[in-house]
Motif scaffolding. Sequence first.
Motif, PDB file in Angstrom:
ATOM      1  N   ALA A 216      41.139  23.117  79.734  1.00 24.48           N
ATOM      2  CA  ALA A 216      42.025  21.606  80.011  1.00 24.48           C
ATOM      3  C   ALA A 216      42.285  21.850  78.545  1.00 24.48           C
ATOM      4  O   ALA A 216      43.566  21.702  78.278  1.00 24.48           O
ATOM      5  CB  ALA A 216      41.436  21.712  80.079  1.00 24.48           C
ATOM      6  N   GLU A 217      41.225  22.295  77.762  1.00 23.88           N
ATOM      7  CA  GLU A 217      41.207  22.009  76.535  1.00 23.88           C
ATOM      8  C   GLU A 217      42.128  22.491  75.517  1.00 23.88           C
ATOM      9  O   GLU A 217      42.823  22.267  75.124  1.00 23.88           O
ATOM     10  CB  GLU A 217      39.462  21.859  75.833  1.00 23.88           C
ATOM     11  CG  GLU A 217      38.679  20.992  76.117  1.00 23.88           C
ATOM     12  CD  GLU A 217      39.313  19.667  75.099  1.00 23.88           C
ATOM     13  OE1 GLU A 217      39.644  19.265  74.471  1.00 23.88           O
ATOM     14  OE2 GLU A 217      39.094  18.463  76.355  1.00 23.88           O
ATOM     15  N   ARG A 218      41.871  23.398  75.488  1.00 26.50           N
ATOM     16  CA  ARG A 218      43.060  25.056  75.205  1.00 26.50           C
ATOM     17  C   ARG A 218      43.946  23.943  75.066  1.00 26.50           C
ATOM     18  O   ARG A 218      45.201  24.805  73.915  1.00 26.50           O
ATOM     19  CB  ARG A 218      42.964  26.574  75.415  1.00 26.50           C
ATOM     20  CG  ARG A 218      41.301  26.929  75.410  1.00 26.50           C
ATOM     21  CD  ARG A 218      40.939  27.095  73.473  1.00 26.50           C
ATOM     22  NE  ARG A 218      41.739  27.027  72.638  1.00 26.50           N
ATOM     23  CZ  ARG A 218      42.142  27.139  71.727  1.00 26.50           C
ATOM     24  NH1 ARG A 218      41.356  26.564  70.946  1.00 26.50           N
ATOM     25  NH2 ARG A 218      43.211  28.248  70.805  1.00 26.50           N
ATOM     26  N   ILE A 219      44.912  24.102  76.239  1.00 27.81           N
ATOM     27  CA  ILE A 219      45.924  23.946  75.967  1.00 27.81           C
ATOM     28  C   ILE A 219      46.707  23.362  76.194  1.00 27.81           C
ATOM     29  O   ILE A 219      47.515  22.569  75.380  1.00 27.81           O
ATOM     30  CB  ILE A 219      45.890  23.680  78.111  1.00 27.81           C
ATOM     31  CG1 ILE A 219      45.664  25.154  79.302  1.00 27.81           C
ATOM     32  CG2 ILE A 219      47.707  23.096  78.316  1.00 27.81           C
ATOM     33  CD1 ILE A 219      45.473  24.810  80.583  1.00 27.81           C
TER      34      ILE A 219
ATOM     35  N   TYR B   9      53.926  20.845  85.374  1.00 29.89           N
ATOM     36  CA  TYR B   9      53.350  22.335  85.732  1.00 29.89           C
ATOM     37  C   TYR B   9      52.194  22.226  86.630  1.00 29.89           C
ATOM     38  O   TYR B   9      51.393  21.756  85.731  1.00 29.89           O
ATOM     39  CB  TYR B   9      53.250  22.785  83.785  1.00 29.89           C
ATOM     40  CG  TYR B   9      54.980  23.182  83.088  1.00 29.89           C
ATOM     41  CD1 TYR B   9      55.877  23.668  83.023  1.00 29.89           C
ATOM     42  CD2 TYR B   9      55.256  21.451  82.704  1.00 29.89           C
ATOM     43  CE1 TYR B   9      56.944  23.485  82.539  1.00 29.89           C
ATOM     44  CE2 TYR B   9      56.293  21.265  82.046  1.00 29.89           C
ATOM     45  CZ  TYR B   9      57.345  22.825  82.057  1.00 29.89           C
ATOM     46  OH  TYR B   9      58.604  22.073  81.399  1.00 29.89           O
ATOM     47  N   ILE B  10      52.151  23.750  87.079  1.00 29.84           N
ATOM     48  CA  ILE B  10      51.500  23.975  87.947  1.00 29.84           C
ATOM     49  C   ILE B  10      50.438  25.075  87.265  1.00 29.84           C
ATOM     50  O   ILE B  10      50.874  26.187  86.486  1.00 29.84           O
ATOM     51  CB  ILE B  10      51.553  24.286  89.265  1.00 29.84           C
ATOM     52  CG1 ILE B  10      51.948  23.023  89.813  1.00 29.84           C
ATOM     53  CG2 ILE B  10      49.815  24.799  89.673  1.00 29.84           C
ATOM     54  CD1 ILE B  10      52.325  22.903  91.250  1.00 29.84           C
ATOM     55  N   VAL B  11      49.469  24.888  87.056  1.00 29.81           N
ATOM     56  CA  VAL B  11      48.513  26.318  85.872  1.00 29.81           C
ATOM     57  C   VAL B  11      47.382  26.808  86.712  1.00 29.81           C
ATOM     58  O   VAL B  11      46.715  26.022  86.986  1.00 29.81           O
ATOM     59  CB  VAL B  11      48.039  25.939  84.547  1.00 29.81           C
ATOM     60  CG1 VAL B  11      47.339  26.333  83.949  1.00 29.81           C
ATOM     61  CG2 VAL B  11      49.021  24.811  83.693  1.00 29.81           C
ATOM     62  N   ARG B  12      47.761  27.606  87.439  1.00 28.42           N
ATOM     63  CA  ARG B  12      46.206  28.668  87.963  1.00 28.42           C
ATOM     64  C   ARG B  12      46.044  29.717  86.333  1.00 28.42           C
ATOM     65  O   ARG B  12      45.973  30.136  86.153  1.00 28.42           O
ATOM     66  CB  ARG B  12      47.116  29.774  88.696  1.00 28.42           C
ATOM     67  CG  ARG B  12      48.013  28.326  90.092  1.00 28.42           C
ATOM     68  CD  ARG B  12      48.212  30.051  91.126  1.00 28.42           C
ATOM     69  NE  ARG B  12      49.530  28.691  91.282  1.00 28.42           N
ATOM     70  CZ  ARG B  12      50.915  28.976  90.647  1.00 28.42           C
ATOM     71  NH1 ARG B  12      51.114  29.429  89.481  1.00 28.42           N
ATOM     72  NH2 ARG B  12      51.284  28.420  91.301  1.00 28.42           N
TER      73      ARG B  12
ATOM     74  N   TYR C 288      51.666  18.225  82.447  1.00 23.25           N
ATOM     75  CA  TYR C 288      52.809  17.187  82.349  1.00 23.25           C
ATOM     76  C   TYR C 288      53.222  16.940  80.905  1.00 23.25           C
ATOM     77  O   TYR C 288      52.523  16.961  79.547  1.00 23.25           O
ATOM     78  CB  TYR C 288      52.792  15.490  82.968  1.00 23.25           C
ATOM     79  CG  TYR C 288      51.825  15.706  84.342  1.00 23.25           C
ATOM     80  CD1 TYR C 288      52.541  15.438  84.960  1.00 23.25           C
ATOM     81  CD2 TYR C 288      50.651  14.910  84.051  1.00 23.25           C
ATOM     82  CE1 TYR C 288      52.417  15.253  86.205  1.00 23.25           C
ATOM     83  CE2 TYR C 288      50.134  14.880  85.768  1.00 23.25           C
ATOM     84  CZ  TYR C 288      50.980  15.117  86.424  1.00 23.25           C
ATOM     85  OH  TYR C 288      50.235  15.394  87.781  1.00 23.25           O
ATOM     86  N   ALA C 289      54.493  17.507  80.959  1.00 27.93           N
ATOM     87  CA  ALA C 289      55.343  17.122  79.553  1.00 27.93           C
ATOM     88  C   ALA C 289      56.446  16.547  79.285  1.00 27.93           C
ATOM     89  O   ALA C 289      57.239  16.676  80.311  1.00 27.93           O
ATOM     90  CB  ALA C 289      55.973  18.729  79.055  1.00 27.93           C
ATOM     91  N   PRO C 290      57.292  15.690  77.593  1.00 28.76           N
ATOM     92  CA  PRO C 290      58.221  15.010  78.194  1.00 28.76           C
ATOM     93  C   PRO C 290      59.710  16.049  78.788  1.00 28.76           C
ATOM     94  O   PRO C 290      59.732  17.160  78.144  1.00 28.76           O
ATOM     95  CB  PRO C 290      58.695  15.223  77.016  1.00 28.76           C
ATOM     96  CG  PRO C 290      56.952  14.336  76.044  1.00 28.76           C
ATOM     97  CD  PRO C 290      56.271  15.540  76.572  1.00 28.76           C
TER      98      PRO C 290
ATOM     99  N   CYS D 129      52.519  15.011  76.125  1.00 28.56           N
ATOM    100  CA  CYS D 129      51.785  16.280  77.056  1.00 28.56           C
ATOM    101  C   CYS D 129      50.457  15.859  77.172  1.00 28.56           C
ATOM    102  O   CYS D 129      50.075  15.282  76.687  1.00 28.56           O
ATOM    103  CB  CYS D 129      51.852  17.142  76.485  1.00 28.56           C
ATOM    104  SG  CYS D 129      53.632  18.309  75.915  1.00 28.56           S
ATOM    105  N   GLU D 130      50.621  15.768  78.501  1.00 31.15           N
ATOM    106  CA  GLU D 130      49.562  15.559  79.137  1.00 31.15           C
ATOM    107  C   GLU D 130      48.340  16.784  80.167  1.00 31.15           C
ATOM    108  O   GLU D 130      49.555  17.227  80.698  1.00 31.15           O
ATOM    109  CB  GLU D 130      49.389  14.569  80.506  1.00 31.15           C
ATOM    110  CG  GLU D 130      48.899  12.946  79.585  1.00 31.15           C
ATOM    111  CD  GLU D 130      49.687  12.138  80.596  1.00 31.15           C
ATOM    112  OE1 GLU D 130      48.903  11.465  81.478  1.00 31.15           O
ATOM    113  OE2 GLU D 130      50.493  11.484  80.516  1.00 31.15           O
ATOM    114  N   VAL D 131      47.195  16.941  80.115  1.00 27.33           N
ATOM    115  CA  VAL D 131      46.705  17.656  81.021  1.00 27.33           C
ATOM    116  C   VAL D 131      45.813  17.089  81.454  1.00 27.33           C
ATOM    117  O   VAL D 131      44.705  16.491  81.322  1.00 27.33           O
ATOM    118  CB  VAL D 131      45.536  18.528  80.058  1.00 27.33           C
ATOM    119  CG1 VAL D 131      45.156  19.494  81.280  1.00 27.33           C
ATOM    120  CG2 VAL D 131      47.112  19.547  78.916  1.00 27.33           C
ATOM    121  N   LYS D 132      45.699  17.532  83.437  1.00 25.68           N
ATOM    122  CA  LYS D 132      45.377  16.390  84.012  1.00 25.68           C
ATOM    123  C   LYS D 132      44.063  17.444  84.728  1.00 25.68           C
ATOM    124  O   LYS D 132      45.234  18.432  85.230  1.00 25.68           O
ATOM    125  CB  LYS D 132      45.952  15.421  84.777  1.00 25.68           C
ATOM    126  CG  LYS D 132      44.989  14.336  85.845  1.00 25.68           C
ATOM    127  CD  LYS D 132      45.691  13.418  86.183  1.00 25.68           C
ATOM    128  CE  LYS D 132      46.538  13.861  87.143  1.00 25.68           C
ATOM    129  NZ  LYS D 132      47.089  13.263  88.264  1.00 25.68           N
TER     130      LYS D 132
END
Length: 395
Positions: free
Chosen positions: A29-32, A7-10, A54-56, A42-45
């Motif tokens: 990023a911490e909140r997400i 997922y792209i988050v803007r 990235y989510a399963p 899940c991973e946030v980068k």
Amino acid sequence: MEGKNTYIVRCGEVALKGMNKPYFERMLAERIKKVLKKYEGCEVKRSDGLLLVYAPEKLPREQVMGEISRVFGVDSISPAVEVESDMEEIGKAAVSYMQQLIEERGIKTFKVEAKRSDKSFPVESPQIARRIGAAVLVGCKVLKVDVHKPDCLLFVHVRRECTYIYEQKVSGFGGLPLGTNGKGLVLLSGGIDSPVAAWMMAKRGMYIEAVHYHSYPYTSERAWEKVQDLARILAGYCGRIRIHSVNLLPIQEQIVANCPEEETTILVRRFMMKIAERIARETGCLMLITGENVGQVASQTAEALVVTDAAVQMPVMRPLIALDKVDIMQKAQEIGTFETSIQPYEDCCTVFLPKHPKTKPKLDKILQSESALDCEALIEAALASKEVVTVYPED
Ligand code: ATP
Ligand code: MG
């Protein structure tokens, strides 16, 4: 990435924060991460100005996007496919992406838009769009190009490390990540306005704590549950909320027994503010927040607001001050508090309601009436009997 959806988050305004941008991005990023913690894997980068999640694969896309869209600071989200930045690979990925959409939604028309962040990539954006469009036409015979109103607008974003292919965007609420603007104490009634006011301040990055006044046994247990339900909905946006529940009845009784009837409401409101200010100081809240709105009711005329405001030293945020009721109601619907707010349970303000409340109170006159009361003792007693409940977001 194997077995994961991308997922792209803007981020909206976060991107405008100049020197502080890394701080705001990190907070976002911490909140997400926090809202996705309940799902495993899940991973946030953060990667070069983009926020990637990235989510399963087994997690439904709508669910993941629903969670992320409620994080303040998020402008929009797109589920995306990640491929090597190579025209042939991009073409193949675009074809299989469209095949899936034909199956799922029966789309018939499309248009490709391309963007090239990596200027060393040998193909320019208009050519990327044209060539990927051609590959899709070959690979998906049922599709036609429609540049005006396509069923699917496919974006191709070429970057150095990889290329993202994505379609629709889901909008977030914008604002700033929670925790970037301290904590505020909302005076939370069971009405329509105060939950919206709290939500608006939380959207600007403020943690929320709440105080609720009741007049038990004149107000019911059910009215109190309704307030907790509202706080639970708010917690879905701003994390767990602590509610301080204070019985105002002894104070109301003293006011009714000792002060002019038409001043009851404004006097009660001043007590609400004073008690709230004490709680705010004890709990590290920097400001009070109310759902007040100029002219809405007798206790919210400009004159009444002046007298209410003078009860405290702490800044009082009134984010709804100039909104029309219809707009507040629409906002309440959008954030999901409206249906709960309109449940008909009594509020402490409706107990001992004067027949003709004073609409243009004068501060000196109100202070004089107040001097008939032992304000300090009343406030101390109210605080001594307060209860605290913490509500958590619903899963
Ligand atoms: P709301 O829809 O928020 O109840 P309202 O139009 O009914 O607003 P009032 O009842 O005059 O307005 O209250 C104005 C503000 O005072 C509310 O928005 C809220 O912040 C605070 N307030 C009112 N009643 C309570 C209560 N029982 N407990 C805590 N705060 C209250
Ligand atoms: Mg109210």
